[in-house]
Design a protein around this motif. Structure first.
Motif, PDB file in Angstrom:
ATOM      1  N   THR A  86     -42.479  15.295  45.420  1.00 45.04           N
ATOM      2  CA  THR A  86     -43.746  15.979  45.658  1.00 45.04           C
ATOM      3  C   THR A  86     -44.895  15.234  45.001  1.00 45.04           C
ATOM      4  OG1 THR A  86     -42.699  18.156  45.859  1.00 45.04           O
ATOM      5  CG2 THR A  86     -45.034  18.096  45.234  1.00 45.04           C
ATOM      6  N   ALA A  87     -45.910  14.892  45.794  1.00 42.15           N
ATOM      7  CA  ALA A  87     -47.045  14.116  45.302  1.00 42.15           C
ATOM      8  C   ALA A  87     -48.026  13.906  46.447  1.00 42.15           C
ATOM      9  CB  ALA A  87     -46.588  12.767  44.764  1.00 42.15           C
ATOM     10  N   ILE A  88     -49.172  13.371  46.099  1.00 39.91           N
ATOM     11  CA  ILE A  88     -50.079  12.828  47.101  1.00 39.91           C
ATOM     12  C   ILE A  88     -49.670  11.377  47.319  1.00 39.91           C
ATOM     13  CG2 ILE A  88     -52.456  12.283  47.710  1.00 39.91           C
ATOM     14  CD1 ILE A  88     -53.340  14.559  45.877  1.00 39.91           C
ATOM     15  N   PHE A 136     -48.097   4.265  47.474  1.00 39.24           N
ATOM     16  CA  PHE A 136     -48.046   4.764  46.117  1.00 39.24           C
ATOM     17  C   PHE A 136     -48.095   6.288  46.174  1.00 39.24           C
ATOM     18  CE2 PHE A 136     -48.755   0.949  43.494  1.00 39.24           C
ATOM     19  CZ  PHE A 136     -49.075   0.043  44.483  1.00 39.24           C
ATOM     20  N   ARG A 137     -47.725   6.924  45.086  1.00 33.27           N
ATOM     21  CA  ARG A 137     -47.823   8.380  45.040  1.00 33.27           C
ATOM     22  C   ARG A 137     -48.278   8.821  43.660  1.00 33.27           C
ATOM     23  NH1 ARG A 137     -41.317   9.816  45.474  1.00 33.27           N
ATOM     24  NH2 ARG A 137     -40.730   9.159  43.352  1.00 33.27           N
ATOM     25  N   GLN A 138     -48.895   9.991  43.634  1.00 35.24           N
ATOM     26  CA  GLN A 138     -49.379  10.530  42.374  1.00 35.24           C
ATOM     27  C   GLN A 138     -49.120  12.025  42.343  1.00 35.24           C
ATOM     28  OE1 GLN A 138     -53.480   9.604  41.477  1.00 35.24           O
ATOM     29  NE2 GLN A 138     -53.129   9.940  39.292  1.00 35.24           N
ATOM     30  N   ALA A 139     -48.309  12.438  41.385  1.00 34.66           N
ATOM     31  CA  ALA A 139     -48.023  13.843  41.167  1.00 34.66           C
ATOM     32  C   ALA A 139     -49.013  14.408  40.152  1.00 34.66           C
ATOM     33  CB  ALA A 139     -46.591  14.005  40.665  1.00 34.66           C
ATOM     34  N   GLN A 189     -50.760  14.846  51.346  1.00 33.62           N
ATOM     35  CA  GLN A 189     -49.925  15.633  50.447  1.00 33.62           C
ATOM     36  C   GLN A 189     -48.519  15.800  51.013  1.00 33.62           C
ATOM     37  OE1 GLN A 189     -50.736  17.240  47.314  1.00 33.62           O
ATOM     38  NE2 GLN A 189     -48.500  17.505  47.309  1.00 33.62           N
ATOM     39  N   VAL A 190     -47.541  15.544  50.168  1.00 35.64           N
ATOM     40  CA  VAL A 190     -46.141  15.808  50.485  1.00 35.64           C
ATOM     41  C   VAL A 190     -45.614  16.803  49.466  1.00 35.64           C
ATOM     42  CG1 VAL A 190     -43.808  14.852  50.585  1.00 35.64           C
ATOM     43  CG2 VAL A 190     -45.739  13.571  51.563  1.00 35.64           C
ATOM     44  N   THR A 191     -45.096  17.907  49.948  1.00 34.81           N
ATOM     45  CA  THR A 191     -44.537  18.924  49.069  1.00 34.81           C
ATOM     46  C   THR A 191     -43.100  19.209  49.487  1.00 34.81           C
ATOM     47  OG1 THR A 191     -46.710  19.941  48.785  1.00 34.81           O
ATOM     48  CG2 THR A 191     -44.793  21.252  48.156  1.00 34.81           C
ATOM     49  N   LEU A 216     -45.135  20.162  54.177  1.00 34.35           N
ATOM     50  CA  LEU A 216     -44.173  20.898  53.355  1.00 34.35           C
ATOM     51  C   LEU A 216     -42.801  20.791  53.998  1.00 34.35           C
ATOM     52  CD1 LEU A 216     -43.452  22.928  51.097  1.00 34.35           C
ATOM     53  CD2 LEU A 216     -44.124  24.747  52.685  1.00 34.35           C
ATOM     54  N   VAL A 217     -41.812  20.428  53.211  1.00 37.74           N
ATOM     55  CA  VAL A 217     -40.452  20.270  53.720  1.00 37.74           C
ATOM     56  C   VAL A 217     -39.468  20.747  52.658  1.00 37.74           C
ATOM     57  CG1 VAL A 217     -40.255  17.892  52.898  1.00 37.74           C
ATOM     58  CG2 VAL A 217     -38.875  18.642  54.848  1.00 37.74           C
ATOM     59  N   GLN A 218     -38.329  21.229  53.095  1.00 38.92           N
ATOM     60  CA  GLN A 218     -37.297  21.639  52.143  1.00 38.92           C
ATOM     61  C   GLN A 218     -36.549  20.433  51.609  1.00 38.92           C
ATOM     62  OE1 GLN A 218     -34.863  24.539  54.202  1.00 38.92           O
ATOM     63  NE2 GLN A 218     -36.070  26.229  53.365  1.00 38.92           N
ATOM     64  N   ALA A 219     -35.987  20.589  50.437  1.00 37.68           N
ATOM     65  CA  ALA A 219     -35.177  19.524  49.855  1.00 37.68           C
ATOM     66  C   ALA A 219     -34.071  19.114  50.826  1.00 37.68           C
ATOM     67  CB  ALA A 219     -34.574  19.984  48.534  1.00 37.68           C
TER      68      ALA A 219
END
Length: 123
Positions: free
Chosen positions: A91-93, A37-40, A118-120, A11-14
């Motif tokens: 934000t996505a995996i 690749f990423r998937q939201a 996960q990246v949020t 988890l990270v801030q914008a």
């Protein structure tokens, strides 16, 4: 055959940064091009970045170009994705994938996939 394991999500801030790692098993890691690749939620898996076997060629999706950097260290069997200036829409995996081809931007171009990290990004 190669097994891939992603790490480094969180988890990270914008506006913040994260570095993802994709660790590969086996002595043949350097023979694979690697893609991220990423998937939201509710969306299809999309291309983020890719790097050739030697690391000499890279490719980025337009949405991340200038913010993300892909690199690899074949001595460590690892590919990195440095993500800067993160946005909530990032934000996505995130998945890394390996393929026996020069480089590809489509999912079917890859044969082996990791489980994802996960990246949020909060606003």
């Amino acid at each position: 055959q190669v097994q891939l394991v992603e790490s480094g999500g969180g988890l990270v801030q914008a506006g913040g940064s994260l570095r993802l790692s994709c660790a590969g098993s086996g002595r043949t890691f350097s023979t694979y091009a690697i893609g991220w690749f990423r998937q939201a939620p509710g969306k299809e898996r999309e291309f983020v970045a890719a790097i050739s076997r030697s690391g000499g060629t890279t490719n980025y999706a337009g949405s991340v170009k200038g913010r993300f950097t892909i690199s690899r260290d074949n001595a460590k069997n690892t590919v990195y994705l440095q993500m800067n200036s993160l946005k909530p829409e990032d934000t996505a995996i995130y998945y890394c994938a390996g393929g026996s081809h020069p480089i590809s931007v489509i999912t079917t171009g890859y044969d082996y996939w990791g489980q994802g990290t996960q990246v949020t990004v909060s606003s």
